[in-house]
Write a protein that holds these residues in place. Structure first.
Motif, PDB file in Angstrom:
ATOM      1  N   ALA A 244       0.817  -1.212   0.000  1.00 56.23           N
ATOM      2  CA  ALA A 244       0.000   0.000   0.000  1.00 56.23           C
ATOM      3  C   ALA A 244       0.854   1.265   0.000  1.00 56.23           C
ATOM      4  O   ALA A 244       0.536   2.238  -0.696  1.00 56.23           O
ATOM      5  N   THR A 245       1.958   1.261   0.757  1.00 53.36           N
ATOM      6  CA  THR A 245       2.806   2.453   0.848  1.00 53.36           C
ATOM      7  C   THR A 245       3.845   2.507  -0.260  1.00 53.36           C
ATOM      8  O   THR A 245       4.360   3.573  -0.594  1.00 53.36           O
ATOM      9  N   GLY A 246       4.162   1.351  -0.837  1.00 55.78           N
ATOM     10  CA  GLY A 246       5.160   1.306  -1.896  1.00 55.78           C
ATOM     11  C   GLY A 246       6.574   1.525  -1.404  1.00 55.78           C
ATOM     12  O   GLY A 246       7.458   1.903  -2.189  1.00 55.78           O
ATOM     13  N   LYS A 247       6.814   1.267  -0.112  1.00 58.09           N
ATOM     14  CA  LYS A 247       8.165   1.454   0.432  1.00 58.09           C
ATOM     15  C   LYS A 247       8.358   0.556   1.652  1.00 58.09           C
ATOM     16  O   LYS A 247       7.389   0.061   2.241  1.00 58.09           O
ATOM     17  N   GLY A 248       9.615   0.363   2.008  1.00 60.99           N
ATOM     18  CA  GLY A 248       9.901  -0.482   3.159  1.00 60.99           C
ATOM     19  C   GLY A 248      11.393  -0.680   3.322  1.00 60.99           C
ATOM     20  O   GLY A 248      12.205  -0.227   2.508  1.00 60.99           O
ATOM     21  N   ILE A 249      11.755  -1.391   4.384  1.00 60.12           N
ATOM     22  CA  ILE A 249      13.144  -1.741   4.621  1.00 60.12           C
ATOM     23  C   ILE A 249      13.381  -3.172   4.141  1.00 60.12           C
ATOM     24  O   ILE A 249      12.454  -3.819   3.647  1.00 60.12           O
ATOM     25  N   CYS A 250      14.587  -3.676   4.299  1.00 59.18           N
ATOM     26  CA  CYS A 250      14.901  -4.998   3.767  1.00 59.18           C
ATOM     27  C   CYS A 250      13.976  -6.084   4.318  1.00 59.18           C
ATOM     28  O   CYS A 250      13.584  -7.007   3.591  1.00 59.18           O
ATOM     29  N   PHE A 251      13.598  -5.978   5.591  1.00 61.06           N
ATOM     30  CA  PHE A 251      12.693  -6.940   6.212  1.00 61.06           C
ATOM     31  C   PHE A 251      11.342  -6.933   5.503  1.00 61.06           C
ATOM     32  O   PHE A 251      10.710  -7.973   5.293  1.00 61.06           O
ATOM     33  N   ASP A 252      10.888  -5.747   5.117  1.00 63.18           N
ATOM     34  CA  ASP A 252       9.615  -5.618   4.402  1.00 63.18           C
ATOM     35  C   ASP A 252       9.683  -6.246   3.015  1.00 63.18           C
ATOM     36  O   ASP A 252       8.761  -6.955   2.593  1.00 63.18           O
ATOM     37  N   TYR A 280      23.438  -5.860   9.113  1.00 62.86           N
ATOM     38  CA  TYR A 280      22.362  -6.832   9.332  1.00 62.86           C
ATOM     39  C   TYR A 280      21.296  -6.625   8.259  1.00 62.86           C
ATOM     40  O   TYR A 280      20.888  -5.496   7.999  1.00 62.86           O
ATOM     41  N   HIS A 281      20.863  -7.712   7.663  1.00 65.41           N
ATOM     42  CA  HIS A 281      20.083  -7.621   6.428  1.00 65.41           C
ATOM     43  C   HIS A 281      19.070  -8.766   6.367  1.00 65.41           C
ATOM     44  O   HIS A 281      19.119  -9.711   7.160  1.00 65.41           O
ATOM     45  N   ALA A 282      18.136  -8.674   5.426  1.00 61.47           N
ATOM     46  CA  ALA A 282      17.155  -9.736   5.191  1.00 61.47           C
ATOM     47  C   ALA A 282      17.053  -9.993   3.698  1.00 61.47           C
ATOM     48  O   ALA A 282      17.061  -9.057   2.893  1.00 61.47           O
ATOM     49  N   TRP A 283      16.962 -11.270   3.325  1.00 66.01           N
ATOM     50  CA  TRP A 283      16.838 -11.642   1.913  1.00 66.01           C
ATOM     51  C   TRP A 283      16.022 -12.931   1.807  1.00 66.01           C
ATOM     52  O   TRP A 283      15.468 -13.411   2.795  1.00 66.01           O
ATOM     53  N   ASN A 284      15.940 -13.499   0.621  1.00 65.91           N
ATOM     54  CA  ASN A 284      15.103 -14.685   0.394  1.00 65.91           C
ATOM     55  C   ASN A 284      15.877 -15.793  -0.322  1.00 65.91           C
ATOM     56  O   ASN A 284      16.838 -15.534  -1.030  1.00 65.91           O
ATOM     57  N   CYS A 285      15.384 -17.010  -0.142  1.00 67.65           N
ATOM     58  CA  CYS A 285      15.772 -18.147  -0.974  1.00 67.65           C
ATOM     59  C   CYS A 285      14.478 -18.845  -1.376  1.00 67.65           C
ATOM     60  O   CYS A 285      13.611 -19.077  -0.521  1.00 67.65           O
TER      61      CYS A 285
END
Length: 334
Positions: A244-252, A280-285
């Protein structure tokens, strides 16, 4: 293909030019024998034939109708079942769906609480809101698990007020990464799920859909620097709010990607850890069954986990850096 109007064979002293046009082959010789002429004519004819066949095949492929669209699987839910829950001190524990990769709890206390999950040498600690059911993944595979209710004594000190062990046998290794949880919160009615269904209509395989989701998030979500500077410990992302906001941090970014991919039946992990040893970061597999390209530069192999970093991709980080495994040190997997 032989270029039109250019020499095909050139000798040191004698020349044989083969000029190819749309409807004829013209030979201009000088010093070559008849046998060699016949061989070269035959070779040129074969080239023309292969070129014509290739053009016909391309035309035929171009005219083919697209294949069937990607079929979204039945939604895999994860929720607290009141009728299956048992009292465990200040906690009600629902262990009815351990084989589906999750445990659900409902806690009630005036003190601050945490739910602790242990298996082997790994330990995960989750915040427990008062009187609000929560779902946690059994992300450490099949085996023996210990669940603990931790209640705050003071400050950062907690005491275990209940503990119990369960043996977990997952239906398959992907179950924990195909359902919603506290860290990847969504439901069948979520906006991000509806968007995934919309994107799936123009896709034929899981790889095409993963690519569509990846490109959408890279193009549509921007990094929120102000939020990154002020976010508090214990923050939990809301995928629909990020949309909805079109923005976020790595966790988002990572939570939204996981929600969309999981809702499409594509196993996806949300991973937190360090990049370049100190950030410190967030990503996906995610795990794909078909082979193809996630982006123009990122290829996906079938039946293997593929790491993607949508946050850095959206910021324009070069692909070679995104694919450099040595930059990433995983800490927790959800």
């Amino acid at each position: 293909m032989i270029p039109r109007g250019r020499p095909f064979v050139k000798g040191k002293r004698n020349l044989l030019h083969i000029f190819v046009s749309k409807d004829r082959i013209e030979l201009r010789k000088g010093g070559f024998g008849l046998r060699r002429l016949r061989i070269l004519c035959f070779a040129a004819a074969i080239c023309l034939l292969l070129s014509a066949c290739g053009s016909a095949a391309a035309a035929e492929t171009k005219g083919e109708a697209p294949g069937p669209p990607y079929i979204m699987p039945e939604f895999r839910d994860a929720r607290f079942h009141e009728e299956a829950a048992t009292d465990c001190g200040a906690l009600r524990l629902d262990d009815a769906c351990l084989d589906q990769g999750y445990v659900a709890v409902l806690a009630q206390s005036e003190k601050r609480m945490k739910f602790q999950i242990l298996s082997g040498e790994e330990t995960y600690n989750y915040d427990l809101p008062d009187r609000e059911a929560q779902v946690f993944p059994l992300n450490m595979g099949s085996g023996s698990y210990t669940f603990r209710l931790m209640e705050q004594i003071e400050g950062t000190k907690y005491a275990c007020t209940w503990s119990g062990s369960r043996q977990v046998t997952l239906e398959d290794e992907f179950e924990p990464f195909l359902r919603p949880s506290q860290m990847v919160a969504y439901s069948a009615s979520s906006r991000c799920v509806a968007l995934t269904k919309q994107l799936a209509e123009s896709c034929e395989t899981d790889t095409e859909l993963a690519s569509a989701i990846y490109e959408y998030l890279v193009d549509s979500i921007r990094y929120d620097k102000q939020k990154a500077a002020t976010v508090q410990s214990g923050y939990l992302p809301d995928p629909d709010e990020t949309l909805a906001t079109g923005k976020g941090i790595c966790f988002d970014y990572a939570a939204l990607a996981a929600a969309m991919l999981r809702s499409a039946g594509i196993p996806c992990k949300l991973i937190t850890g360090y990049v370049e040893n100190d950030v410190y970061h967030a990503w996906n597999c995610f795990y794909l069954e078909s082979q193809g390209w996630v982006t123009v530069q990122i290829a996906a192999s079938p039946d293997t986990w593929q790491r993607v970093d949508i946050t850095f991709a959206a910021s324009g980080t070069p692909t070679n850096a995104l694919q450099d495994d040595s930059r990433y040190t995983p800490r927790f997997t959800y």
